[in-house]
Design a protein around this motif. Structure first.
Motif, PDB file in Angstrom:
ATOM      1  N   PHE A   1       0.826  -1.209   0.000  1.00  0.00           N
ATOM      2  CA  PHE A   1       0.000   0.000   0.000  1.00  0.00           C
ATOM      3  C   PHE A   1       0.860   1.258   0.000  1.00  0.00           C
ATOM      4  CE2 PHE A   1      -2.467   3.446   1.817  1.00  0.00           C
ATOM      5  CZ  PHE A   1      -3.649   3.350   1.096  1.00  0.00           C
ATOM      6  N   GLN A   2       1.779   1.332   0.927  1.00  0.00           N
ATOM      7  CA  GLN A   2       2.651   2.507   1.026  1.00  0.00           C
ATOM      8  C   GLN A   2       3.600   2.482  -0.161  1.00  0.00           C
ATOM      9  OE1 GLN A   2       2.144   4.753   3.177  1.00  0.00           O
ATOM     10  NE2 GLN A   2       3.981   5.909   3.542  1.00  0.00           N
ATOM     11  N   GLY A   3       3.521   3.452  -1.010  1.00  0.00           N
ATOM     12  CA  GLY A   3       4.435   3.519  -2.145  1.00  0.00           C
ATOM     13  C   GLY A   3       3.868   2.959  -3.432  1.00  0.00           C
ATOM     14  N   CYS A   4       2.599   2.534  -3.442  1.00  0.00           N
ATOM     15  CA  CYS A   4       2.056   1.954  -4.677  1.00  0.00           C
ATOM     16  C   CYS A   4       1.508   3.021  -5.623  1.00  0.00           C
ATOM     17  CB  CYS A   4       1.004   0.886  -4.375  1.00  0.00           C
ATOM     18  SG  CYS A   4      -0.534   1.486  -3.670  1.00  0.00           S
ATOM     19  N   VAL A   5       1.498   4.261  -5.183  1.00  0.00           N
ATOM     20  CA  VAL A   5       1.077   5.360  -6.059  1.00  0.00           C
ATOM     21  C   VAL A   5       2.116   6.470  -5.983  1.00  0.00           C
ATOM     22  CG1 VAL A   5      -1.392   4.891  -5.894  1.00  0.00           C
ATOM     23  CG2 VAL A   5      -0.332   6.403  -4.238  1.00  0.00           C
ATOM     24  N   ASN A   6       2.120   7.297  -7.003  1.00  0.00           N
ATOM     25  CA  ASN A   6       3.101   8.377  -7.043  1.00  0.00           C
ATOM     26  C   ASN A   6       2.546   9.660  -6.424  1.00  0.00           C
ATOM     27  OD1 ASN A   6       1.487   9.601  -9.015  1.00  0.00           O
ATOM     28  ND2 ASN A   6       2.656   8.701 -10.683  1.00  0.00           N
ATOM     29  N   ALA A   7       3.386  10.659  -6.335  1.00  0.00           N
ATOM     30  CA  ALA A   7       3.017  11.923  -5.696  1.00  0.00           C
ATOM     31  C   ALA A   7       1.853  12.611  -6.413  1.00  0.00           C
ATOM     32  CB  ALA A   7       4.220  12.864  -5.646  1.00  0.00           C
ATOM     33  N   GLY A   8       1.755  12.439  -7.727  1.00  0.00           N
ATOM     34  CA  GLY A   8       0.661  13.060  -8.478  1.00  0.00           C
ATOM     35  C   GLY A   8      -0.699  12.555  -8.034  1.00  0.00           C
ATOM     36  N   VAL A   9      -0.806  11.245  -7.805  1.00  0.00           N
ATOM     37  CA  VAL A   9      -2.074  10.674  -7.328  1.00  0.00           C
ATOM     38  C   VAL A   9      -2.377  11.209  -5.934  1.00  0.00           C
ATOM     39  CG1 VAL A   9      -3.260   8.553  -6.654  1.00  0.00           C
ATOM     40  CG2 VAL A   9      -1.887   8.593  -8.735  1.00  0.00           C
ATOM     41  N   ILE A  10      -1.386  11.223  -5.081  1.00  0.00           N
ATOM     42  CA  ILE A  10      -1.585  11.705  -3.715  1.00  0.00           C
ATOM     43  C   ILE A  10      -2.044  13.163  -3.735  1.00  0.00           C
ATOM     44  CG2 ILE A  10      -0.408  12.215  -1.528  1.00  0.00           C
ATOM     45  CD1 ILE A  10       1.342   9.695  -2.160  1.00  0.00           C
ATOM     46  N   ARG A  11      -1.430  13.967  -4.596  1.00  0.00           N
ATOM     47  CA  ARG A  11      -1.819  15.372  -4.704  1.00  0.00           C
ATOM     48  C   ARG A  11      -3.263  15.512  -5.151  1.00  0.00           C
ATOM     49  NH1 ARG A  11      -2.470  18.293  -8.884  1.00  0.00           N
ATOM     50  NH2 ARG A  11      -1.267  16.963 -10.272  1.00  0.00           N
ATOM     51  N   ARG A  12      -3.672  14.710  -6.137  1.00  0.00           N
ATOM     52  CA  ARG A  12      -5.037  14.819  -6.668  1.00  0.00           C
ATOM     53  C   ARG A  12      -6.105  14.365  -5.677  1.00  0.00           C
ATOM     54  NH1 ARG A  12      -2.093  13.423 -11.156  1.00  0.00           N
ATOM     55  NH2 ARG A  12      -2.570  11.227 -11.064  1.00  0.00           N
ATOM     56  N   ILE A  13      -5.754  13.448  -4.774  1.00  0.00           N
ATOM     57  CA  ILE A  13      -6.770  12.919  -3.855  1.00  0.00           C
ATOM     58  C   ILE A  13      -6.698  13.540  -2.461  1.00  0.00           C
ATOM     59  CG2 ILE A  13      -6.886  10.742  -5.109  1.00  0.00           C
ATOM     60  CD1 ILE A  13      -5.304   9.436  -2.800  1.00  0.00           C
ATOM     61  N   ARG A  14      -5.824  14.506  -2.260  1.00  0.00           N
ATOM     62  CA  ARG A  14      -5.572  15.027  -0.917  1.00  0.00           C
ATOM     63  C   ARG A  14      -6.795  15.620  -0.234  1.00  0.00           C
ATOM     64  NH1 ARG A  14      -3.626  18.761  -4.477  1.00  0.00           N
ATOM     65  NH2 ARG A  14      -3.986  20.974  -4.065  1.00  0.00           N
ATOM     66  N   TYR A  15      -7.776  16.089  -0.984  1.00  0.00           N
ATOM     67  CA  TYR A  15      -8.962  16.692  -0.366  1.00  0.00           C
ATOM     68  C   TYR A  15     -10.126  15.710  -0.256  1.00  0.00           C
ATOM     69  CZ  TYR A  15      -6.410  21.026  -1.067  1.00  0.00           C
ATOM     70  OH  TYR A  15      -5.455  22.005  -1.043  1.00  0.00           O
ATOM     71  N   GLN A  16      -9.946  14.497  -0.724  1.00  0.00           N
ATOM     72  CA  GLN A  16     -10.988  13.482  -0.622  1.00  0.00           C
ATOM     73  C   GLN A  16     -11.041  12.927   0.803  1.00  0.00           C
ATOM     74  OE1 GLN A  16     -10.111  10.430  -3.497  1.00  0.00           O
ATOM     75  NE2 GLN A  16     -10.653  11.695  -5.243  1.00  0.00           N
ATOM     76  N   SER A  17     -12.176  12.338   1.141  1.00  0.00           N
ATOM     77  CA  SER A  17     -12.272  11.660   2.439  1.00  0.00           C
ATOM     78  C   SER A  17     -11.350  10.448   2.424  1.00  0.00           C
ATOM     79  CB  SER A  17     -13.712  11.201   2.689  1.00  0.00           C
ATOM     80  OG  SER A  17     -14.038  10.132   1.814  1.00  0.00           O
ATOM     81  N   GLU A  18     -11.059   9.915   3.606  1.00  0.00           N
ATOM     82  CA  GLU A  18     -10.185   8.749   3.698  1.00  0.00           C
ATOM     83  C   GLU A  18     -10.743   7.583   2.873  1.00  0.00           C
ATOM     84  OE1 GLU A  18      -8.643   5.465   6.927  1.00  0.00           O
ATOM     85  OE2 GLU A  18      -9.128   7.463   7.672  1.00  0.00           O
ATOM     86  N   GLY A  19     -12.043   7.377   2.943  1.00  0.00           N
ATOM     87  CA  GLY A  19     -12.662   6.291   2.175  1.00  0.00           C
ATOM     88  C   GLY A  19     -12.508   6.488   0.685  1.00  0.00           C
ATOM     89  N   GLN A  20     -12.730   7.699   0.211  1.00  0.00           N
ATOM     90  CA  GLN A  20     -12.567   7.984  -1.212  1.00  0.00           C
ATOM     91  C   GLN A  20     -11.115   7.804  -1.636  1.00  0.00           C
ATOM     92  OE1 GLN A  20     -14.329  11.923  -0.998  1.00  0.00           O
ATOM     93  NE2 GLN A  20     -15.982  11.273  -2.359  1.00  0.00           N
ATOM     94  N   GLN A  21     -10.183   8.229  -0.791  1.00  0.00           N
ATOM     95  CA  GLN A  21      -8.762   8.058  -1.099  1.00  0.00           C
ATOM     96  C   GLN A  21      -8.427   6.577  -1.232  1.00  0.00           C
ATOM     97  OE1 GLN A  21      -6.587  10.039   2.013  1.00  0.00           O
ATOM     98  NE2 GLN A  21      -7.019  12.080   1.208  1.00  0.00           N
ATOM     99  N   PHE A  22      -8.925   5.778  -0.280  1.00  0.00           N
ATOM    100  CA  PHE A  22      -8.639   4.347  -0.301  1.00  0.00           C
ATOM    101  C   PHE A  22      -9.123   3.713  -1.598  1.00  0.00           C
ATOM    102  CE2 PHE A  22      -9.832  -0.061   0.386  1.00  0.00           C
ATOM    103  CZ  PHE A  22      -8.645  -0.582   0.860  1.00  0.00           C
TER     104      PHE A  22
END
Length: 88
Positions: A26-47
């Protein structure tokens, strides 16, 4: 104390039906761009955004078959495999 998994580690979860779900760590399976795009989503939406990005259709189908309790166990195990602790 368990060893922290390496970046190339694969996570495997065996369902109660005996099927195996395999995902990247899980940790590290996505890049910084994905993290940036989902940063305002709820935890469930991010997951689910991350899950849908890293899992193929067959794996998503297996996950969709999990009961609510088993899905909670799966999610917790995937986080723990990466060394992420879910708060109480």
């Amino acid at each position: 104390m368990p060893t922290k998994p390496t970046t190339d580690d694969q996570f495997e979860y065996t369902t109660k039906a005996g099927k195996t779900i395999t995902l990247p760590r899980f940790q590290g399976c996505v890049n910084a761009g994905v993290i940036r795009r989902i940063r305002y989503q709820s935890e469930g939406q991010q997951f689910f955004t991350i899950l849908e990005k890293v899992a193929d259709d067959d794996t998503l189908e297996l996950i969709d078959e999990l009961s609510g309790d088993e899905f909670t166990d799966f999610r917790k195990a995937w986080y723990e495999h990466s060394g992420i602790s879910l708060g109480e």
